[in-house]
Scaffold this motif. Structure first.
Motif, short mmCIF file in Angstrom:
data_model
loop_
_atom_site.label_atom_id
_atom_site.label_comp_id
_atom_site.label_asym_id
_atom_site.label_seq_id
_atom_site.Cartn_x
_atom_site.Cartn_y
_atom_site.Cartn_z
N ALA A 246 -8.62 1.56 -27.62
CA ALA A 246 -9.67 0.86 -26.90
C ALA A 246 -10.36 2.04 -26.43
O ALA A 246 -11.96 1.69 -26.42
N ILE A 247 -10.19 3.23 -26.23
CA ILE A 247 -11.11 4.24 -25.86
C ILE A 247 -12.07 4.44 -27.14
O ILE A 247 -13.28 4.49 -27.12
N ARG A 248 -11.50 4.57 -28.33
CA ARG A 248 -12.11 4.86 -29.43
C ARG A 248 -13.10 3.93 -29.75
O ARG A 248 -14.57 4.18 -29.95
N ASP A 249 -12.89 2.66 -29.36
CA ASP A 249 -13.78 1.51 -29.77
C ASP A 249 -14.85 1.39 -28.73
O ASP A 249 -15.93 1.06 -29.28
N ARG A 250 -14.88 2.12 -27.82
CA ARG A 250 -15.69 1.98 -26.64
C ARG A 250 -16.85 3.22 -26.98
O ARG A 250 -17.99 2.91 -26.65
N VAL A 251 -16.32 4.12 -27.39
CA VAL A 251 -17.10 5.16 -28.04
C VAL A 251 -18.06 4.71 -29.09
O VAL A 251 -19.04 4.82 -29.14
N ILE A 252 -17.20 4.11 -30.09
CA ILE A 252 -17.79 3.68 -31.29
C ILE A 252 -19.24 2.63 -31.02
O ILE A 252 -20.11 2.48 -31.45
N ALA A 253 -18.78 1.67 -29.89
CA ALA A 253 -19.75 0.63 -29.49
C ALA A 253 -21.17 1.34 -28.97
O ALA A 253 -21.96 0.61 -28.99
N THR A 254 -21.00 2.76 -28.63
CA THR A 254 -22.19 3.23 -28.22
C THR A 254 -23.11 3.76 -29.47
O THR A 254 -24.04 4.51 -29.31
N GLY A 255 -22.27 3.72 -30.44
CA GLY A 255 -23.06 4.37 -31.80
C GLY A 255 -22.77 5.66 -32.28
O GLY A 255 -23.22 6.25 -33.16
N ILE A 256 -21.72 6.31 -31.24
CA ILE A 256 -21.29 7.67 -31.76
C ILE A 256 -19.87 7.57 -32.33
O ILE A 256 -19.05 6.88 -32.05
N PRO A 257 -19.80 8.25 -33.71
CA PRO A 257 -18.58 8.02 -34.50
C PRO A 257 -17.44 8.60 -33.61
O PRO A 257 -17.82 9.50 -32.81
N CYS A 258 -16.18 7.93 -33.65
CA CYS A 258 -15.04 8.38 -32.90
C CYS A 258 -13.83 8.22 -33.58
O CYS A 258 -13.45 7.31 -34.32
N THR A 259 -12.86 9.29 -33.61
CA THR A 259 -11.61 8.89 -34.34
C THR A 259 -10.48 9.48 -33.42
O THR A 259 -10.80 10.06 -32.23
N ALA A 260 -9.23 8.71 -33.42
CA ALA A 260 -8.33 8.66 -32.74
C ALA A 260 -7.23 9.22 -33.49
O ALA A 260 -6.62 8.69 -34.55
N SER A 261 -6.08 10.30 -32.94
CA SER A 261 -5.03 10.97 -33.58
C SER A 261 -3.90 10.64 -32.28
O SER A 261 -4.24 10.88 -31.25
N TYR A 262 -3.00 9.78 -32.88
CA TYR A 262 -1.87 9.58 -31.99
C TYR A 262 -0.62 10.24 -32.06
O TYR A 262 -0.30 11.23 -32.80
#
Ligand code: SF4
Length: 262
Positions: A246-262
């Motif tokens: 959910a946090i990753r998708d909020r970053v991506i929605a701003t136009g900034i690439p984002c990856t999540a590692s679990y």
């Protein structure tokens, strides 16, 4: 409780979750940890438990050992994807950090020109001009920003000495996009002065101001992650995959690439 103290000045190659096949460069002594933070989740353990007795590696030692390792890797036909400055503490605290970056780039160009040079830093030295200029030269300038909340920083990242998160954010903006922000999200409670305190930074009160800072910094990328192995402090818990997504998708929605590692 297991912690990792890395060999110095060269370790690996190792497989990194975030970076691929990585040859490590550790600018701290081989028998302990030196860091300007003392994060409660640090895989190297807490500073007080790992005081080194050996000196810092010199620039000549770093370049000699790096060159020897790269020569071995060339002979074996297995080159690194990335040369990663990490290890037992904060690499930019080394007084000859800029000189070592110059040497590393020269050796990279000579032996493995396709490899990237990455620096994992906690951002505490980016106000130094020589550190800023050196980080502008590396391929992946990966800087930690776990939160913008000063109370949380003091509880979780625990800077040694003065730390002004607003100054750090200004220092991050000064890279003009040549920066990858790395943020640890986690949950759980720790015991402090006899009381249990939350260390959960996945809630709205943490994520929204952090996201505002990220948007202001305009990084080329954001990497979010969570606890991956045993920590030196009891009570820490992984952020869930759903929270990270959910946090990753909020970053991506701003136009900034984002990856999540679990
Ligand atoms: S900044 Fe990195 S090396 Fe330093 S204490 Fe935190 S996790 Fe450990």
């Amino acid at each position: 409780m297991s912690t990792i103290i890395y060999p110095s000045p060269i370790f690996g190659p190792v497989h990194s979750r975030r970076l691929g096949i990585s040859l490590g460069i550790n600018l701290q002594p081989a028998d302990g940890k030196v860091c300007s933070f003392d994060c409660i989740y640090c895989e190297c353990g807490l500073n007080q438990d790992h005081r080194p007795t050996l000196p810092l590696p010199t620039p000549a030692e770093v370049s000699t050992k790096l060159e020897a390792k790269l020569q071995d890797m060339v002979a074996e036909g297995q080159l690194p994807d990335v040369l990663t400055f990490a290890g037992n503490g904060e690499p930019t605290c080394h007084p000859h950090f800029a000189e070592i970056i110059d040497d590393t780039i020269r050796l990279r160009d000579q032996y493995c020109p396709k490899a990237k040079v990455s620096v994992l830093s906690n951002s505490t030295m980016i106000h130094r001009q020589s550190v800023h200029d050196a980080l502008m030269l590396v391929d992946n300038n990966i800087l930690k920003l776990d939160t913008v909340n000063p109370l949380y920083i003091n509880k979780v990242d625990r800077p040694n000495g003065a730390y002004d998160v607003n100054a750090v954010i200004e220092g991050m903006k000064a890279f003009n996009g040549h920066i990858i922000i790395q943020t640890m999200f986690m949950r759980g409670e720790i015991k402090r002065e006899g009381k249990l305190e939350s260390v959960d930074n996945t809630g709205e009160e943490y994520v929204t101001p952090w996201l505002d800072a990220v948007k202001a910094i305009k990084p080329q990328q954001v990497m979010i992650y969570t606890i991956d192995r045993e920590t030196p402090t009891q009570g820490l818990q992984k952020a869930s995959r759903e929270q990270l997504d959910a946090i990753r998708d909020r970053v991506i929605a701003t136009g900034i690439p984002c990856t999540a590692s679990y």
